[in-house]
Design a protein around this motif. Structure first.
Motif, PDB file in Angstrom:
ATOM      1  N   TYR A  36       0.844  -1.190   0.000  1.00 36.23           N
ATOM      2  CA  TYR A  36       0.000   0.000   0.000  1.00 36.23           C
ATOM      3  C   TYR A  36       0.878   1.239   0.000  1.00 36.23           C
ATOM      4  CZ  TYR A  36      -4.309  -2.549   1.211  1.00 36.23           C
ATOM      5  OH  TYR A  36      -5.402  -3.373   1.202  1.00 36.23           O
ATOM      6  N   GLN A  38       0.633   5.296   1.158  1.00 42.09           N
ATOM      7  CA  GLN A  38      -0.161   6.234   1.930  1.00 42.09           C
ATOM      8  C   GLN A  38       0.455   7.623   1.855  1.00 42.09           C
ATOM      9  OE1 GLN A  38      -0.525   5.546   6.200  1.00 42.09           O
ATOM     10  NE2 GLN A  38      -2.534   6.521   6.242  1.00 42.09           N
ATOM     11  N   LYS A  42      -4.022  10.848   4.280  1.00 42.00           N
ATOM     12  CA  LYS A  42      -4.976  10.066   3.488  1.00 42.00           C
ATOM     13  C   LYS A  42      -4.943   8.602   3.888  1.00 42.00           C
ATOM     14  CE  LYS A  42      -4.616  13.044  -0.573  1.00 42.00           C
ATOM     15  NZ  LYS A  42      -4.334  13.095  -2.047  1.00 42.00           N
ATOM     16  N   GLN A  45      -3.544   3.383  -0.200  1.00 34.63           N
ATOM     17  CA  GLN A  45      -4.032   2.998  -1.523  1.00 34.63           C
ATOM     18  C   GLN A  45      -3.339   1.715  -1.954  1.00 34.63           C
ATOM     19  OE1 GLN A  45      -2.832   6.937  -3.332  1.00 34.63           O
ATOM     20  NE2 GLN A  45      -4.590   6.445  -4.606  1.00 34.63           N
TER      21      GLN A  45
ATOM     22  N   PHE B 102      -9.989  -2.107   0.775  1.00 33.64           N
ATOM     23  CA  PHE B 102     -10.024  -0.742   0.263  1.00 33.64           C
ATOM     24  C   PHE B 102     -10.263   0.197   1.441  1.00 33.64           C
ATOM     25  CE2 PHE B 102     -10.184  -1.606  -4.268  1.00 33.64           C
ATOM     26  CZ  PHE B 102     -10.572  -2.943  -4.288  1.00 33.64           C
TER      27      PHE B 102
END
Lengths: 109, 112
Positions: A36, A38, A42, A45, B102
């Protein structure tokens, strides 16, 4: 305790160079891993994932390598861009995600 | 647009007050999760739910409570029993357990 961890907390890379971010895990039964990204303030993702029946997987400018023998995976980013500056986490996905502390990547212009 | 929404983005509360963080998803995902992130650290699991009307404690559930009355909603209540509630809270969902998760944009909670 943590089952996954990253080797280095920070990585500084020149724009255009390739980046390599490393991660070690301890559970030899782990069979699914996710990287991921980041950005500040936020949520993480998804970048790329890999299952244990593979040792390499490629995406757009990214490659994940999995070495089950030494329980290590890495994320390679080709031609690093300023937009790649973020914290990168590897995560072992069982019923939950087990994260390390992350590697902060800073791209130098 | 499909996705996960969390509200509010920033939340301030006085010590001793309970506060509820919202998480909604329109991805038709069965599983939902709450994580806590402290500065410079990874994510720690608070609670997760694999199906409506069912949820389980994660690694750091003390001082938190959840409900899962609807598939698309998984609110988290931070109670006064949580000793150090100031943190960044992230909600996530997946089609099922063991699948890619997600994440929502997060709520930053500050307890004064």
């Amino acid at each position: 305790g943590e089952s996954v961890g990253l080797h280095l907390p920070t990585l500084s890379v020149q724009e255009g160079d390739n980046s390599i971010i490393n991660c070690a895990y301890s559970n030899s039964a782990s069979d699914y891993f996710i990287w991921y990204k980041q950005e500040s303030g936020k949520g993480p993702q998804f970048i790329i994932d890999i299952r244990s029946n593979m040792d390499k997987r490629q995406g757009q400018r990214v490659t994940v390598l999995l070495n089950k023998t030494v329980k290590h995976l890495s994320l390679q980013i080709a031609a690093t861009q300023p937009g790649d500056s973020a914290v990168y986490f590897c995560a072992e996905n069982d019923y939950k995600l087990s994260f390390g502390a992350g590697t902060t990547v800073t791209v130098r212009a | 647009d499909g996705g996960i929404t969390q509200s509010p983005k920033y939340l301030f509360r006085k010590e001793g007050q309970n506060v509820t963080l919202s998480c909604e998803q329109n991805l038709n995902h069965d599983a939902m999760y709450w994580y806590r992130q402290d500065p410079g650290q990874g994510l720690r699991l608070i609670y997760y739910s694999q199906i409506v009307n069912d949820f389980q404690k994660g690694d750091i559930a003390e001082g938190y409570s959840v409900s899962r009355e609807k598939k698309e909603s998984f609110p988290l209540t931070v109670t006064s029993a949580q000793k150090n509630p100031t943190a960044f809270y992230l909600c996530a969902s997946s089609t099922a357990a063991y699948n890619e998760q997600f994440f929502g944009p997060g709520t930053r909670l500050t307890v004064l």
